[in-house]
Design a protein around this motif. Structure first.
Motif, PDB file in Angstrom:
ATOM      1  N   ARG A 190       0.827  -1.209   0.000  1.00  9.40           N
ATOM      2  CA  ARG A 190       0.000   0.000   0.000  1.00  9.40           C
ATOM      3  C   ARG A 190       0.858   1.255   0.000  1.00  9.40           C
ATOM      4  NH1 ARG A 190      -4.455  -1.157  -1.989  1.00  9.40           N
ATOM      5  NH2 ARG A 190      -5.113   0.933  -1.301  1.00  9.40           N
ATOM      6  N   GLN A 191       2.088   1.134   0.502  1.00  9.39           N
ATOM      7  CA  GLN A 191       2.964   2.303   0.552  1.00  9.39           C
ATOM      8  C   GLN A 191       3.231   2.876  -0.835  1.00  9.39           C
ATOM      9  OE1 GLN A 191       3.418  -0.555   1.990  1.00  9.39           O
ATOM     10  NE2 GLN A 191       4.048  -0.348   4.148  1.00  9.39           N
ATOM     11  N   LEU A 192       3.245   2.004  -1.866  1.00 10.30           N
ATOM     12  CA  LEU A 192       3.485   2.482  -3.221  1.00 10.30           C
ATOM     13  C   LEU A 192       2.345   3.400  -3.678  1.00 10.30           C
ATOM     14  CD1 LEU A 192       4.828  -0.774  -4.924  1.00 10.30           C
ATOM     15  CD2 LEU A 192       6.141   1.166  -4.023  1.00 10.30           C
ATOM     16  N   TYR A 193       1.112   3.019  -3.354  1.00 12.71           N
ATOM     17  CA  TYR A 193      -0.024   3.864  -3.714  1.00 12.71           C
ATOM     18  C   TYR A 193       0.013   5.177  -2.930  1.00 12.71           C
ATOM     19  CZ  TYR A 193      -2.082  -0.135  -6.105  1.00 12.71           C
ATOM     20  OH  TYR A 193      -2.322  -1.181  -6.959  1.00 12.71           O
ATOM     21  N   GLU A 194       0.380   5.092  -1.661  1.00 10.38           N
ATOM     22  CA  GLU A 194       0.443   6.307  -0.836  1.00 10.38           C
ATOM     23  C   GLU A 194       1.527   7.262  -1.342  1.00 10.38           C
ATOM     24  OE1 GLU A 194       1.107   4.795   3.041  1.00 10.38           O
ATOM     25  OE2 GLU A 194      -0.910   3.914   3.232  1.00 10.38           O
ATOM     26  N   ALA A 195       2.677   6.683  -1.740  1.00 11.42           N
ATOM     27  CA  ALA A 195       3.758   7.527  -2.264  1.00 11.42           C
ATOM     28  C   ALA A 195       3.343   8.168  -3.584  1.00 11.42           C
ATOM     29  CB  ALA A 195       5.026   6.703  -2.448  1.00 11.42           C
ATOM     30  N   ALA A 196       2.657   7.414  -4.434  1.00 11.49           N
ATOM     31  CA  ALA A 196       2.199   7.966  -5.704  1.00 11.49           C
ATOM     32  C   ALA A 196       1.169   9.057  -5.483  1.00 11.49           C
ATOM     33  CB  ALA A 196       1.609   6.854  -6.568  1.00 11.49           C
ATOM     34  N   ALA A 197       0.285   8.880  -4.507  1.00  2.00           N
ATOM     35  CA  ALA A 197      -0.709   9.915  -4.208  1.00  2.00           C
ATOM     36  C   ALA A 197      -0.046  11.173  -3.684  1.00  2.00           C
ATOM     37  CB  ALA A 197      -1.721   9.374  -3.204  1.00  2.00           C
ATOM     38  N   VAL A 198       0.989  11.011  -2.863  1.00  2.00           N
ATOM     39  CA  VAL A 198       1.716  12.182  -2.344  1.00  2.00           C
ATOM     40  C   VAL A 198       2.382  12.936  -3.491  1.00  2.00           C
ATOM     41  CG1 VAL A 198       3.697  12.888  -0.945  1.00  2.00           C
ATOM     42  CG2 VAL A 198       2.069  11.209  -0.053  1.00  2.00           C
ATOM     43  N   ASP A 199       2.858  12.209  -4.505  1.00  5.64           N
ATOM     44  CA  ASP A 199       3.489  12.847  -5.665  1.00  5.64           C
ATOM     45  C   ASP A 199       2.476  13.477  -6.606  1.00  5.64           C
ATOM     46  OD1 ASP A 199       5.974  12.183  -4.774  1.00  5.64           O
ATOM     47  OD2 ASP A 199       6.122  10.334  -5.963  1.00  5.64           O
ATOM     48  N   GLY A 200       1.206  13.351  -6.294  1.00  2.00           N
ATOM     49  CA  GLY A 200       0.165  13.977  -7.114  1.00  2.00           C
ATOM     50  C   GLY A 200      -0.379  13.121  -8.221  1.00  2.00           C
ATOM     51  N   GLY A 202      -2.851  10.780 -10.101  1.00  2.00           N
ATOM     52  CA  GLY A 202      -4.274  10.487 -10.035  1.00  2.00           C
ATOM     53  C   GLY A 202      -4.542   8.992 -10.100  1.00  2.00           C
ATOM     54  N   ALA A 203      -5.822   8.625 -10.143  1.00  2.00           N
ATOM     55  CA  ALA A 203      -6.200   7.208 -10.139  1.00  2.00           C
ATOM     56  C   ALA A 203      -5.659   6.490 -11.374  1.00  2.00           C
ATOM     57  CB  ALA A 203      -7.717   7.081 -10.065  1.00  2.00           C
ATOM     58  N   LEU A 204      -5.738   7.150 -12.554  1.00  2.00           N
ATOM     59  CA  LEU A 204      -5.268   6.514 -13.777  1.00  2.00           C
ATOM     60  C   LEU A 204      -3.763   6.299 -13.748  1.00  2.00           C
ATOM     61  CD1 LEU A 204      -5.796   5.425 -16.590  1.00  2.00           C
ATOM     62  CD2 LEU A 204      -5.598   7.767 -17.470  1.00  2.00           C
ATOM     63  N   ARG A 205      -3.020   7.304 -13.306  1.00  2.00           N
ATOM     64  CA  ARG A 205      -1.560   7.171 -13.262  1.00  2.00           C
ATOM     65  C   ARG A 205      -1.146   6.145 -12.221  1.00  2.00           C
ATOM     66  NH1 ARG A 205       1.561  12.696 -12.905  1.00  2.00           N
ATOM     67  NH2 ARG A 205       3.271  11.194 -13.180  1.00  2.00           N
ATOM     68  N   ARG A 206      -1.855   6.042 -11.107  1.00  2.00           N
ATOM     69  CA  ARG A 206      -1.537   5.012 -10.117  1.00  2.00           C
ATOM     70  C   ARG A 206      -1.788   3.619 -10.689  1.00  2.00           C
ATOM     71  NH1 ARG A 206      -4.252   8.552  -6.486  1.00  2.00           N
ATOM     72  NH2 ARG A 206      -6.075   7.177  -6.450  1.00  2.00           N
TER      73      ARG A 206
END
Length: 298
Positions: A190-200, A202-206
């Motif tokens: 889950r940390q990968l999703y959290e890090a990607a969300a912190v970097d801005g 969106g759902a598609l890019r994640r």
């Protein structure tokens, strides 16, 4: 230490004996027998003695229009069913990976077709594709189009018979892909999703940069297994259309069974089996080689 390793290796080899014996008895031995029979004139119920005929059965197989049509249908079936079924399984897995009320019920419902016997699934879909306005699918399409839809006999129409079998197979097998990919999704930190969300992101890019890379190996497994299963399609064809109409929905395995058991032509059926086995083996090895080049399979 070396003696311990040798002892463990011996134990490991003994543990593989049952599996190796099963492979030899149910795969290697039948294939060897099929190769041997393919060079003879064996015909079920024939009083003639068995004789060596060389490559005549292979020439007969490739000269058979139904066999060539079966090869084409198998390839077309795989090219359509594998990506559609995998995409559907991925979509279901992503949806069910989220937390919502009643998620366990949806998981059960989506996986239920996988555990049903394929013969039962085929019979149900025969009823769905029933001709005339009383058929389930015709009635639904007629209601959705306010009566514009003309009722069709899907399973007896050369243009619709194979697509109908594809729909049945996709519906029945998508749950298998869903379970495999859902397990892969739950293994992504889950940390990968959290890090990607912190970097801005969106759902598609994640999804593109976290989910898909994390599912690389499960997706490869699903694609290879689904490809093999799509080439060995038989039950749906035998029950729903019997290869018709006009061989529009026949497959290689259906032609093998029809030649061997319906017509008693054992030797030509063996030749078809050998050719088909080599084709499926080549496709599997090609997929594995492609994955190895990408560094995903060892």
């Amino acid at each position: 230490m070396t003696a311990l390793r040798h002892s463990e290796a011996r134990v490991g080899w003994w543990l593989t004996v049952p599996a190796l014996a099963g492979l030899a008895a149910f795969i290697l031995l039948p294939f060897v027998l099929a190769v041997m029979l393919s060079f003879t004139n064996l015909r079920m119920g024939s009083p003639l003695p068995v004789a060596f005929v060389g490559l005549d059965n292979y020439r007969l197989a490739f000269g058979e229009p139904a066999f060539r049509q079966g090869l084409f249908n198998n390839v077309l079936f795989a090219l359509i069913v594998v990506p559609v079924q995998t995409a559907l399984g991925l979509g279901l897995a992503v949806m069910l990976n989220n937390r919502f009320h009643g998620r366990w019920l949806f998981r059960t419902l989506f996986f239920m077709p996988v555990v049903f016997p394929l013969s039962l699934v085929a019979v149900v879909w025969v009823l769905i594709f029933a001709p005339g306005p009383d058929g389930v699918l015709n009635a639904v399409l007629g209601a959705l189009t306010l009566g514009v839809w003309e009722p069709r006999d899907f399973l007896n129409d050369p243009a619709w018979a194979l697509p109908a079998i594809m729909v049945t197979s996709i519906w029945q097998g998508a749950g298998f892909q869903m379970v495999i990919l859902l397990a892969g999704l739950q293994a992504i930190p889950r940390q990968l999703y959290e890090a990607a969300a912190v970097d801005g992101a969106g759902a598609l890019r994640r999804f593109l940069h976290v989910t898909l890379p994390g599912l690389r190996n499960p997706l490869i497994f699903v694609v290879i297994v689904t490809t093999i299963l799509s080439f060995r399609v038989f039950d749906q064809v035998r029950i729903m259309t019997r290869g018709g109409p006009q061989d529009a929905s026949t497959t290689v395995i259906h032609e093998v069974v029809r030649h061997a058991f319906d017509q008693g032509q054992v030797a030509p059926a063996a030749a078809m089996s050998v050719v088909f086995f080599l084709i499926v083996l080549a496709v599997t090895l090609a997929l594995r080689s492609l994955m190895r080049q990408q560094g995903t399979v060892r």
